[in-house]
Design an enzyme around this catalytic site. Structure first.
Site, PDB file in Angstrom:
ATOM      1  CD  GLU A   1      -2.790  -1.275   2.144  1.00 46.32           C
ATOM      2  OE1 GLU A   1      -4.120  -1.555   2.098  1.00 46.32           O
ATOM      3  OE2 GLU A   1      -2.399  -1.356   3.395  1.00 46.32           O
TER       4      GLU A   1
HETATM    5  C1  ACM Z   1      -2.213  -5.523   3.655  1.00 47.10           C
HETATM    6  O1  ACM Z   1      -3.239  -6.154   4.115  1.00 47.10           O
HETATM    7  N1  ACM Z   1      -1.926  -4.291   3.715  1.00 47.10           N
HETATM    8  C2  ACM Z   1      -0.850  -6.371   3.510  1.00 47.10           C
END
Ligand code: ACM
Length: 545
Positions: A348
């Site tokens: 992310e």
């Molecule tokens: C994640 O769930 N951002 C690894």
């Protein structure tokens, strides 16, 4: 007392007739009547399903005079014996002395024997053999880890009330026969996010004990995120006391001193789990950026963060100080981590350009290697250049795009190893259904059957990931909504045992209909352990569970 499975007529004959069998059918083999109206759990009616089960006639009965006799390396075998005695003494009330077996008189005595035998073939680094009958129970393994996993099997074959910490009435019987058991995958993990909410050493140790029951062997600790930095780093002393001073919702957070981290590592090792520490980078770093203004591209420290958004923070990729920080943190963390892996996150990174991401992840990986650790990262590291031997943890789900999967597959074909943690299967923080109070649902709701009913070997085959690239599975638990051990237990149980089974048991045993019978039999055990689990309506839990 809730420690027995239902007794059914004719079942003894059924067990005797079963002969040697793979466990595929064992979930439907019914309980074997014992004396005084109790029932003995059929050999193999455990989670994870053993690789090979050969029921035989006769029973083992644990008696007050029984000893735990250890052979092999006395220190290592004795440690497992002492652990087993600690499990059995409170509920049985028996003394169960742990004694060294000097190789004579190995028959008779109704003892439990733990034989650490480096030469025993076919058992690998974690396998074991269990032989049970009127003369005793013998566990044989090449390694202490194998013996320890065998102890978990023996424990599950005893009545569930053995888990209670006050004296129970027994009888303490184990069905006769033998089990030969080795894991399908070397990596069988659980992740705990101690950043969104902090969990103390004692809380983590409690979860470790629960993981060990299901032969989980990797504890991934998510030690840093936007909401809290949880490990003391001497060269950046503000990270933990300041960056760790809060958590989601604004609580006081916390962090582990190095001594406390070492305590978790040692406790995990005593349960044969390896700790995989994660420092999530370059995003998920607000706690670090808030602690040190100079880590920010504009030189201004943001405020601490207690919300639940993701993807807004980024280390400053062009600045040299960023790499001094990464080097210091990884060096200090590697120095207190005996395990092989160091996880650098990489998920992310929405506030980092792709060019910066690739440049950063490639430099960070080199630092992990420099300090002697194996790189692990979320599967987005496959969009950089995974170093040789790296492990990518796949957390995609059914909606994950083909291009992203193809990137993972390309890396896998190039030697990157894959741990599977699909969010809509193995994320323990996903709600079971729309009525689940805790957790999230961005990957959908995940009932117990959905969590269990997939095959790690073929899960990404359609995208081109060879099954040989898959080294195992993991069940992550993100803690935006999770605050206490009760919360952990409500989400982990009963899905965690299913993920553990996917990691341990041969594909040939995989069958929801027999699994749910074995899972139902775990209900009284979880209850005896004080675990208030989710009573999925898909499972026929015993009435008093
Ligand atoms: C994640 O769930 N951002 C690894």
């Amino acid at each position: 007392m809730s420690g027995t499975v239902p007794r059914l007529a004719g079942s003894l004959l059924l067990v005797l007739a079963a002969g040697a069998s793979a466990l595929g059918a064992a979930g439907s083999v019914q309980a074997q009547p014992g004396p005084r109206g109790t029932a003995v759990r059929p050999l193999g009616q455990i989670v994870p399903a053993p690789a090979q089960v050969s029921p035989a006639g006769g029973l083992f009965t644990l008696t007050p005079s029984a000893r735990i006799r250890v052979t092999g390396d006395p220190r290592e075998a004795r440690q497992v014996g002492t652990y087993l005695a600690g499990l059995l003494r409170p509920s049985t009330g028996y003394a169960l002395p742990v004694v060294e077996d000097r190789g004579h008189g190995t028959k008779g005595g109704h003892d439990i024997r733990l034989a650490l035998t480096p030469a025993s073939g076919g058992l690998g680094t974690e396998g074991y053999r269990l032989d049970s009958g009127p003369d005793g129970v013998t566990l044989t393994a090449r390694t202490p880890a194998g013996l320890f996993h065998g102890v978990q099997t023996l424990r599950q074959l005893l009545p569930a009330s053995v888990e209670k910490r006050t004296r129970q009435s027994g009888p303490w019987q184990v069905a006769g026969g033998s089990i030969t058991d080795v894991p399908r995958y070397a990596y069988r993990g659980a992740m705990l996010d101690v950043s969104r909410h902090f969990f103390t050493v004692a809380q983590v140790e409690k979860y470790i004990d629960q993981l060990a029951l299901y032969k989980i062997n990797e504890l991934h600790l998510h030690l840093s995120d936007d909401q809290g930095w949880r490990i003391a780093i001497a060269s950046w002393p503000r990270l933990a006391p300041y960056g760790g001073s809060t958590e989601v919702g604004g609580g006081t957070g916390g962090y582990y001193t190095k001594a406390q981290y070492a305590q978790i590592v040692a406790y995990a090792a005593s349960r044969h789990l390896e700790v995989v520490p994660e420092i999530d980078m370059p995003s998920h770093t607000n706690a670090a950026l808030a602690s040190y203004a100079r880590l920010n591209c504009d030189g201004v420290a943001p405020p601490l963060y207690t919300g639940t958004e993701v993807g807004f923070s980024s280390l400053c990729v062009p600045k040299d100080v960023t790499y001094a920080f990464v080097d210091d943190v990884i060096r200090e963390l590697a120095a207190i981590t005996p395990g092989r892996y160091l996880h650098i996150g990489g998920d992310e990174a929405q506030s980092t350009s792709q060019a910066d991401y690739v440049s950063f992840m490639n430099r960070a990986q080199a630092v992990v290697q420099k300090y002697g650790k194996t790189v692990m990262g979320w599967h987005q590291i496959t969009s950089a250049t995974p170093v040789a031997g790296a492990v990518a943890e796949y957390w995609g789900y059914d909606d994950t795009g083909a291009a992203e999967r193809a990137q993972v597959a390309a890396a896998a074909k190039n030697g990157t190893r894959i741990v599977l943690a699909p969010a809509d299967r193995s994320y323990l923080d996903m709600k079971y259904d729309e009525n689940t109070e805790l957790g999230q649902d961005w990957a959908g709701t995940v009932e117990v059957n959905r969590s269990y009913d997939w095959d790690p070997g073929t899960y990404l085959a359609g995208a081109g990931v060879p099954s040989s690239a898959v080294i195992g599975v993991e069940a992550p638990l993100w803690t935006e909504t999770i605050v206490t051990n009760d919360d952990i237990e409500a989400m982990a149980f009963p899905r965690l045992p299913g993920i553990a089974e996917l990691g341990w048991s041969p594909e040939s045993t995989h069958d929801w209909n027999t699994y749910k019978v074995r899972l139902a039999a775990q209900g009284p055990r979880l209850t005896a352990l004080g675990i208030d689990f989710y009573h999925s309506p898909l499972v026929d839990w015993p009435a008093d569970t």
